[in-house]
Design an enzyme around this catalytic site. Structure first.
Site, PDB file in Angstrom:
ATOM      1  N   ASN A 165       2.093  -3.607  -1.173  1.00 40.31           N
ATOM      2  CA  ASN A 165       2.872  -4.616  -0.289  1.00 40.31           C
ATOM      3  C   ASN A 165       3.243  -5.842  -0.820  1.00 40.31           C
ATOM      4  OD1 ASN A 165       0.656  -6.456   0.215  1.00 40.31           O
ATOM      5  ND2 ASN A 165      -0.594  -4.399   0.873  1.00 40.31           N
ATOM      6  N   ILE A 173     -12.392  -1.964   4.756  1.00 32.74           N
ATOM      7  CA  ILE A 173     -13.223  -2.847   3.847  1.00 32.74           C
ATOM      8  C   ILE A 173     -13.923  -3.773   4.893  1.00 32.74           C
ATOM      9  CG2 ILE A 173     -13.639  -4.571   2.161  1.00 32.74           C
ATOM     10  CD1 ILE A 173     -11.104  -3.364   0.852  1.00 32.74           C
TER      11      ILE A 173
END
Length: 426
Positions: free
Chosen positions: A231, A329
Protein backbone atom coordinates in the site's frame (compact mmCIF):
# COMPACT_ATOMS: atom_id res chain seq x y z
CA UNK A 1 3.38 21.55 28.72
CA UNK A 2 3.57 20.39 32.35
CA UNK A 3 1.33 17.88 34.10
CA UNK A 4 1.88 16.71 37.68
CA UNK A 5 5.64 16.89 37.50
CA UNK A 6 5.80 15.70 33.91
CA UNK A 7 6.94 17.74 30.96
CA UNK A 8 7.21 17.33 27.22
CA UNK A 9 10.73 17.69 25.83
CA UNK A 10 11.18 18.83 22.22
CA UNK A 11 10.26 15.95 19.92
CA UNK A 12 13.09 16.71 17.49
CA UNK A 13 16.33 15.59 19.08
CA UNK A 14 18.29 16.28 15.91
CA UNK A 15 18.10 19.95 16.87
CA UNK A 16 18.86 21.42 20.29
CA UNK A 17 16.71 24.55 20.64
CA UNK A 18 17.63 27.71 22.55
CA UNK A 19 21.22 26.77 23.39
CA UNK A 20 23.90 29.44 23.15
CA UNK A 21 27.45 28.60 22.13
CA UNK A 22 30.45 30.93 22.31
CA UNK A 23 33.05 29.77 19.83
CA UNK A 24 36.40 31.25 20.82
CA UNK A 25 39.06 31.26 18.11
CA UNK A 26 42.71 31.69 19.06
CA UNK A 27 45.88 32.11 17.00
CA UNK A 28 46.78 29.14 14.84
CA UNK A 29 46.52 27.89 11.28
CA UNK A 30 43.61 25.66 12.36
CA UNK A 31 41.51 28.84 12.71
CA UNK A 32 40.31 28.27 9.14
CA UNK A 33 38.46 25.17 10.35
CA UNK A 34 36.57 27.30 12.87
CA UNK A 35 34.66 29.02 10.08
CA UNK A 36 33.25 25.64 9.02
CA UNK A 37 32.58 24.83 12.68
CA UNK A 38 30.28 27.85 12.98
CA UNK A 39 28.19 26.49 10.10
CA UNK A 40 28.00 22.99 11.55
CA UNK A 41 26.93 24.27 14.96
CA UNK A 42 24.22 26.41 13.38
CA UNK A 43 23.06 23.42 11.35
CA UNK A 44 22.29 21.70 14.67
CA UNK A 45 20.20 24.67 15.79
CA UNK A 46 22.69 26.38 18.11
CA UNK A 47 22.91 30.15 18.46
CA UNK A 48 26.60 30.93 17.93
CA UNK A 49 28.62 34.02 18.81
CA UNK A 50 32.32 34.27 18.07
CA UNK A 51 35.15 35.63 20.18
CA UNK A 52 38.55 36.13 18.54
CA UNK A 53 41.96 36.80 20.07
CA UNK A 54 44.38 39.16 18.38
CA UNK A 55 46.40 36.15 17.23
CA UNK A 56 43.37 34.60 15.56
CA UNK A 57 42.79 37.74 13.52
CA UNK A 58 46.20 37.27 11.90
CA UNK A 59 44.90 34.05 10.31
CA UNK A 60 41.24 34.85 9.50
CA UNK A 61 39.16 38.01 9.57
CA UNK A 62 36.30 38.82 11.95
CA UNK A 63 34.16 39.66 8.92
CA UNK A 64 34.16 35.99 7.92
CA UNK A 65 32.75 34.92 11.28
CA UNK A 66 30.26 37.77 11.34
CA UNK A 67 28.87 36.64 8.00
CA UNK A 68 28.64 33.02 9.13
CA UNK A 69 27.25 33.58 12.63
CA UNK A 70 25.01 36.55 11.83
CA UNK A 71 26.41 38.52 14.79
CA UNK A 72 29.23 41.03 15.28
CA UNK A 73 32.44 39.33 16.40
CA UNK A 74 33.79 40.12 19.87
CA UNK A 75 37.50 40.95 19.86
CA UNK A 76 38.20 43.51 22.61
CA UNK A 77 37.86 43.38 26.37
CA UNK A 78 37.47 47.13 26.73
CA UNK A 79 35.25 47.93 23.77
CA UNK A 80 32.95 50.91 24.55
CA UNK A 81 30.37 49.82 21.98
CA UNK A 82 30.29 46.25 23.31
CA UNK A 83 30.07 47.42 26.91
CA UNK A 84 27.01 49.51 26.00
CA UNK A 85 25.28 46.38 24.69
CA UNK A 86 26.61 42.97 25.70
CA UNK A 87 29.78 43.44 27.77
CA UNK A 88 32.13 40.64 28.69
CA UNK A 89 30.14 39.78 31.82
CA UNK A 90 26.85 39.65 29.93
CA UNK A 91 28.52 37.58 27.22
CA UNK A 92 29.77 35.16 29.88
CA UNK A 93 26.24 34.87 31.29
CA UNK A 94 24.72 34.36 27.83
CA UNK A 95 26.68 31.22 27.04
CA UNK A 96 25.44 27.69 27.67
CA UNK A 97 28.83 26.39 26.58
CA UNK A 98 32.16 27.96 25.59
CA UNK A 99 34.14 26.06 22.97
CA UNK A 100 37.71 27.21 22.33
CA UNK A 101 38.73 25.83 18.92
CA UNK A 102 41.52 26.04 18.14
CA UNK A 103 42.96 26.52 21.62
CA UNK A 104 46.53 27.75 21.39
CA UNK A 105 49.32 26.86 23.79
CA UNK A 106 49.28 30.45 25.08
CA UNK A 107 45.53 30.37 25.76
CA UNK A 108 45.82 27.10 27.70
CA UNK A 109 48.55 28.65 29.84
CA UNK A 110 46.43 31.75 30.56
CA UNK A 111 43.46 29.62 31.58
CA UNK A 112 45.62 27.44 33.83
CA UNK A 113 47.22 30.43 35.57
CA UNK A 114 44.01 32.42 35.94
CA UNK A 115 45.18 35.40 33.90
CA UNK A 116 42.58 37.88 32.63
CA UNK A 117 44.41 40.19 30.24
CA UNK A 118 42.12 39.86 27.20
CA UNK A 119 38.46 39.20 26.40
CA UNK A 120 38.72 35.41 26.16
CA UNK A 121 40.67 34.84 29.38
CA UNK A 122 38.24 37.16 31.18
CA UNK A 123 35.26 35.21 29.83
CA UNK A 124 36.85 31.99 31.06
CA UNK A 125 36.95 33.31 34.62
CA UNK A 126 33.56 35.04 34.47
CA UNK A 127 31.38 32.24 33.10
CA UNK A 128 29.50 29.46 34.88
CA UNK A 129 29.03 27.63 31.58
CA UNK A 130 31.01 24.47 30.74
CA UNK A 131 34.28 25.25 28.94
CA UNK A 132 35.65 22.97 26.24
CA UNK A 133 39.06 23.36 24.63
CA UNK A 134 40.29 21.79 21.39
CA UNK A 135 44.08 22.30 21.49
CA UNK A 136 45.88 22.76 18.18
CA UNK A 137 49.63 23.34 18.02
CA UNK A 138 52.98 21.97 16.91
CA UNK A 139 53.51 18.41 18.07
CA UNK A 140 56.54 19.34 20.18
CA UNK A 141 54.64 22.19 21.87
CA UNK A 142 51.85 19.73 22.66
CA UNK A 143 54.33 17.26 24.18
CA UNK A 144 56.10 19.92 26.27
CA UNK A 145 55.96 19.32 30.03
CA UNK A 146 54.64 22.83 30.68
CA UNK A 147 51.74 22.28 28.25
CA UNK A 148 50.86 18.95 29.82
CA UNK A 149 50.96 20.51 33.30
CA UNK A 150 48.60 23.24 32.15
CA UNK A 151 46.25 20.70 30.61
CA UNK A 152 46.16 18.67 33.83
CA UNK A 153 45.34 21.83 35.77
CA UNK A 154 42.46 22.58 33.39
CA UNK A 155 41.13 19.03 33.68
CA UNK A 156 41.28 19.31 37.46
CA UNK A 157 39.36 22.60 37.19
CA UNK A 158 36.58 20.89 35.22
CA UNK A 159 37.52 21.94 31.68
CA UNK A 160 36.70 19.37 29.00
CA UNK A 161 39.76 18.77 26.81
CA UNK A 162 39.14 17.43 23.30
CA UNK A 163 42.27 15.53 22.37
CA UNK A 164 44.00 16.60 19.16
CA UNK A 165 44.39 14.33 16.17
CA UNK A 166 47.70 13.02 14.86
CA UNK A 167 48.96 13.68 11.35
CA UNK A 168 50.92 16.02 9.12
CA UNK A 169 51.12 19.60 10.40
CA UNK A 170 51.47 22.92 8.60
CA UNK A 171 55.06 23.26 9.86
CA UNK A 172 56.04 19.96 8.25
CA UNK A 173 56.12 17.92 11.46
CA UNK A 174 54.06 14.79 11.98
CA UNK A 175 52.41 13.97 15.29
CA UNK A 176 49.71 14.95 17.77
CA UNK A 177 48.46 18.51 17.58
CA UNK A 178 45.93 18.76 14.76
CA UNK A 179 42.51 20.17 15.63
CA UNK A 180 39.74 17.60 15.02
CA UNK A 181 37.49 18.21 12.02
CA UNK A 182 34.61 20.70 12.48
CA UNK A 183 31.95 18.04 11.91
CA UNK A 184 33.39 15.93 14.72
CA UNK A 185 33.53 18.86 17.14
CA UNK A 186 29.99 20.01 16.36
CA UNK A 187 28.71 16.46 16.78
CA UNK A 188 30.33 16.17 20.22
CA UNK A 189 28.67 19.41 21.31
CA UNK A 190 25.31 18.21 20.05
CA UNK A 191 25.68 14.86 21.86
CA UNK A 192 26.54 16.65 25.10
CA UNK A 193 23.24 18.53 25.03
CA UNK A 194 21.36 15.47 23.80
CA UNK A 195 22.49 13.50 26.85
CA UNK A 196 21.48 16.31 29.17
CA UNK A 197 18.12 16.61 27.44
CA UNK A 198 17.59 12.86 27.56
CA UNK A 199 18.39 12.72 31.26
CA UNK A 200 15.65 15.27 31.92
CA UNK A 201 13.19 13.38 29.73
CA UNK A 202 13.91 10.06 31.45
CA UNK A 203 13.16 11.64 34.82
CA UNK A 204 10.35 14.07 34.08
CA UNK A 205 9.04 13.26 30.58
CA UNK A 206 5.41 12.40 29.94
CA UNK A 207 6.35 8.78 29.18
CA UNK A 208 9.33 8.44 31.53
CA UNK A 209 10.01 4.82 32.42
CA UNK A 210 7.68 3.40 29.75
CA UNK A 211 8.68 0.89 27.06
CA UNK A 212 6.81 1.88 23.90
CA UNK A 213 6.55 -0.44 20.91
CA UNK A 214 5.48 1.08 17.60
CA UNK A 215 4.68 -0.60 14.30
CA UNK A 216 5.10 1.63 11.26
CA UNK A 217 4.99 1.66 7.48
CA UNK A 218 3.42 -0.82 5.07
CA UNK A 219 3.81 -4.57 4.85
CA UNK A 220 4.70 -6.42 1.66
CA UNK A 221 3.06 -9.71 0.84
CA UNK A 222 5.06 -11.63 -1.75
CA UNK A 223 3.44 -13.01 -4.89
CA UNK A 224 6.67 -14.32 -6.36
CA UNK A 225 10.35 -13.31 -5.99
CA UNK A 226 9.80 -9.97 -7.79
CA UNK A 227 6.17 -9.02 -7.12
CA UNK A 228 4.23 -8.20 -3.97
CA UNK A 229 1.01 -6.69 -2.59
CA UNK A 230 1.44 -3.49 -0.55
CA UNK A 231 0.00 0.00 0.00
CA UNK A 232 0.97 3.68 -0.04
CA UNK A 233 2.06 4.04 3.60
CA UNK A 234 5.41 5.82 3.99
CA UNK A 235 5.83 5.27 7.74
CA UNK A 236 6.19 9.00 8.46
CA UNK A 237 3.51 9.08 11.16
CA UNK A 238 4.94 6.09 12.99
CA UNK A 239 8.50 7.39 12.82
CA UNK A 240 7.35 10.81 14.07
CA UNK A 241 5.64 9.07 16.99
CA UNK A 242 8.79 7.08 17.75
CA UNK A 243 10.80 10.31 17.97
CA UNK A 244 8.12 11.97 20.11
CA UNK A 245 7.91 9.04 22.54
CA UNK A 246 11.69 8.93 22.92
CA UNK A 247 11.80 12.67 23.56
CA UNK A 248 9.12 12.17 26.22
CA UNK A 249 11.44 9.83 28.13
CA UNK A 250 10.33 6.41 26.86
CA UNK A 251 12.39 3.49 25.72
CA UNK A 252 11.20 2.99 22.14
CA UNK A 253 11.21 -0.10 19.93
CA UNK A 254 10.19 0.51 16.32
CA UNK A 255 9.04 -2.39 14.13
CA UNK A 256 9.21 -0.98 10.61
CA UNK A 257 7.93 -2.26 7.32
CA UNK A 258 9.79 -1.41 4.10
CA UNK A 259 10.31 2.39 4.23
CA UNK A 260 13.10 4.78 3.25
CA UNK A 261 13.30 6.73 6.52
CA UNK A 262 16.19 7.28 8.93
CA UNK A 263 15.80 5.75 12.38
CA UNK A 264 14.97 8.45 14.97
CA UNK A 265 17.71 9.21 17.47
CA UNK A 266 17.78 6.79 20.40
CA UNK A 267 15.17 4.41 18.94
CA UNK A 268 15.77 0.67 18.54
CA UNK A 269 14.58 -0.43 15.09
CA UNK A 270 13.71 -3.85 13.68
CA UNK A 271 12.96 -4.14 9.96
CA UNK A 272 10.33 -6.56 8.70
CA UNK A 273 8.53 -7.15 5.42
CA UNK A 274 5.35 -9.18 5.83
CA UNK A 275 2.45 -9.01 8.27
CA UNK A 276 3.40 -12.38 9.78
CA UNK A 277 6.94 -11.12 10.43
CA UNK A 278 5.58 -7.94 12.01
CA UNK A 279 3.33 -9.97 14.32
CA UNK A 280 6.21 -12.25 15.33
CA UNK A 281 8.39 -9.28 16.25
CA UNK A 282 5.50 -7.63 18.08
CA UNK A 283 4.92 -10.71 20.22
CA UNK A 284 8.64 -10.83 21.08
CA UNK A 285 8.44 -7.33 22.54
CA UNK A 286 5.82 -8.45 25.06
CA UNK A 287 8.46 -10.72 26.59
CA UNK A 288 10.64 -7.61 27.08
CA UNK A 289 8.01 -5.82 29.15
CA UNK A 290 6.07 -3.66 26.69
CA UNK A 291 4.01 -0.96 28.44
CA UNK A 292 2.47 0.83 25.45
CA UNK A 293 1.80 -0.66 22.02
CA UNK A 294 1.10 1.80 19.18
CA UNK A 295 -0.03 0.22 15.91
CA UNK A 296 0.47 2.80 13.16
CA UNK A 297 1.50 0.28 10.48
CA UNK A 298 -0.71 -0.12 7.44
CA UNK A 299 -0.81 -3.91 7.52
CA UNK A 300 -2.02 -5.76 4.44
CA UNK A 301 -5.34 -7.45 5.18
CA UNK A 302 -4.55 -10.42 2.93
CA UNK A 303 -1.52 -12.36 1.72
CA UNK A 304 -1.00 -14.78 -1.14
CA UNK A 305 -1.98 -18.32 -0.23
CA UNK A 306 0.80 -19.90 -2.28
CA UNK A 307 3.89 -17.79 -3.03
CA UNK A 308 5.64 -18.87 -6.22
CA UNK A 309 9.32 -19.81 -5.91
CA UNK A 310 9.92 -18.58 -9.44
CA UNK A 311 8.87 -15.44 -11.26
CA UNK A 312 5.41 -15.97 -12.70
CA UNK A 313 5.56 -15.68 -16.47
CA UNK A 314 3.02 -13.65 -18.40
CA UNK A 315 0.87 -16.24 -20.16
CA UNK A 316 -2.56 -14.68 -20.68
CA UNK A 317 -4.87 -11.74 -20.15
CA UNK A 318 -5.81 -12.84 -16.64
CA UNK A 319 -3.96 -14.12 -13.59
CA UNK A 320 -5.75 -15.65 -10.65
CA UNK A 321 -4.10 -15.30 -7.26
CA UNK A 322 -5.68 -16.87 -4.19
CA UNK A 323 -5.51 -14.72 -1.04
CA UNK A 324 -5.88 -15.63 2.62
CA UNK A 325 -6.47 -13.33 5.55
CA UNK A 326 -3.52 -11.96 7.49
CA UNK A 327 -3.47 -12.01 11.29
CA UNK A 328 -4.79 -8.85 12.95
CA UNK A 329 -1.70 -7.64 14.79
CA UNK A 330 -3.24 -5.07 17.11
CA UNK A 331 -6.16 -7.34 18.05
CA UNK A 332 -3.79 -10.24 18.71
CA UNK A 333 -1.59 -8.16 21.02
CA UNK A 334 -4.67 -6.80 22.81
CA UNK A 335 -5.76 -10.37 23.65
CA UNK A 336 -2.50 -11.33 25.35
CA UNK A 337 -2.39 -12.00 29.09
CA UNK A 338 0.31 -9.35 29.60
CA UNK A 339 -1.65 -6.75 27.69
CA UNK A 340 0.00 -3.31 27.27
CA UNK A 341 -1.85 -0.02 26.84
CA UNK A 342 -3.17 -0.39 23.29
CA UNK A 343 -3.25 2.42 20.73
CA UNK A 344 -4.71 1.71 17.31
CA UNK A 345 -4.88 3.72 14.10
CA UNK A 346 -7.66 3.79 11.55
CA UNK A 347 -7.07 5.10 8.05
CA UNK A 348 -10.43 5.28 6.32
CA UNK A 349 -11.95 6.87 3.22
CA UNK A 350 -15.55 7.15 4.42
CA UNK A 351 -17.52 7.17 7.69
CA UNK A 352 -14.14 7.64 9.36
CA UNK A 353 -15.25 8.30 12.94
CA UNK A 354 -17.94 5.65 12.89
CA UNK A 355 -15.53 2.94 11.72
CA UNK A 356 -12.84 4.07 14.20
CA UNK A 357 -15.22 3.97 17.17
CA UNK A 358 -16.25 0.47 16.13
CA UNK A 359 -12.63 -0.73 15.92
CA UNK A 360 -11.91 0.68 19.36
CA UNK A 361 -14.48 -1.68 20.89
CA UNK A 362 -14.09 -4.65 18.56
CA UNK A 363 -10.30 -4.85 18.99
CA UNK A 364 -10.29 -4.14 22.73
CA UNK A 365 -8.19 -0.96 22.42
CA UNK A 366 -7.60 1.79 24.95
CA UNK A 367 -7.30 4.53 22.35
CA UNK A 368 -7.61 4.93 18.60
CA UNK A 369 -6.58 7.73 16.25
CA UNK A 370 -8.35 7.97 12.93
CA UNK A 371 -7.80 10.01 9.81
CA UNK A 372 -9.43 10.41 6.42
CA UNK A 373 -6.92 9.20 3.82
CA UNK A 374 -9.25 10.23 0.99
CA UNK A 375 -8.05 13.79 1.64
CA UNK A 376 -5.16 14.68 -0.63
CA UNK A 377 -3.55 17.15 1.79
CA UNK A 378 -2.95 14.74 4.70
CA UNK A 379 -2.21 11.10 5.42
CA UNK A 380 -0.18 8.82 3.14
CA UNK A 381 2.94 10.43 1.61
CA UNK A 382 2.09 13.79 3.18
CA UNK A 383 4.15 15.61 5.81
CA UNK A 384 0.92 16.75 7.51
CA UNK A 385 -1.97 15.01 9.15
CA UNK A 386 -5.23 15.65 11.01
CA UNK A 387 -6.86 13.16 13.36
CA UNK A 388 -9.71 12.43 15.71
CA UNK A 389 -8.84 10.46 18.85
CA UNK A 390 -11.28 8.20 20.72
CA UNK A 391 -10.73 6.61 24.14
CA UNK A 392 -12.23 3.54 25.78
CA UNK A 393 -15.12 4.32 28.11
CA UNK A 394 -13.23 3.63 31.34
CA UNK A 395 -10.97 6.64 30.77
CA UNK A 396 -13.86 9.12 30.83
CA UNK A 397 -12.20 11.23 28.14
CA UNK A 398 -14.05 12.94 25.35
CA UNK A 399 -12.89 12.48 21.80
CA UNK A 400 -10.14 14.87 20.76
CA UNK A 401 -9.85 16.52 17.39
CA UNK A 402 -6.28 17.19 16.27
CA UNK A 403 -6.36 19.92 13.66
CA UNK A 404 -4.20 19.74 10.54
CA UNK A 405 -0.53 20.11 11.47
CA UNK A 406 2.85 18.56 10.74
CA UNK A 407 3.12 14.90 11.62
CA UNK A 408 5.69 15.85 14.25
CA UNK A 409 3.17 18.17 15.93
CA UNK A 410 0.42 15.55 15.66
CA UNK A 411 2.80 13.02 17.25
CA UNK A 412 3.41 15.34 20.19
CA UNK A 413 -0.33 15.76 20.73
CA UNK A 414 -0.82 11.99 20.58
CA UNK A 415 1.87 11.50 23.23
CA UNK A 416 0.05 14.00 25.43
CA UNK A 417 -3.22 12.11 24.89
CA UNK A 418 -1.59 8.78 25.77
CA UNK A 419 -0.07 10.29 28.92
CA UNK A 420 -3.45 11.73 29.94
CA UNK A 421 -5.13 8.34 29.57
CA UNK A 422 -2.32 6.55 31.43
CA UNK A 423 -2.67 8.86 34.42
CA UNK A 424 -6.38 8.09 34.56
CA UNK A 425 -5.68 4.36 34.30
CA UNK A 426 -3.40 4.55 37.33
Amino acid sequence: MQQKGKLFVSFDLSVIPNKNIILAVTGGIAAYKSAILVRRLKDYGFDVRVVMTHGAQAFITPLTFQALSGYPVHTELLDPEAEAGMGHIELARWADLILVAPASCDTLAKFAQGLADDLLSTLYLATKAPVWVAPAMNQQMWAAKATQRNLQTLVDDGVHVIMPDAGAQACGDVGLGRMPEPEQLAYQVREYFHKAQRAIAEKFGLLAGQHVVITAGPTREAIDPVRYISNHSTGKMGFSLAAACYAAGAKVSLIAGPVSLDTPNGVKRVNVSSAVQMLDESLKTLEQGCDIFIATAAVADYRVAQVSDQKIKKSGDELEVSLIKNPDIVATIAQQAQRPFMVGFAAETQNVEEYAAGKLVAKNLDMIACNDVSRKDIGFASDENAMVVFFAEQYHLKKRELEKASKQEIAQQLVESISDALRRKL
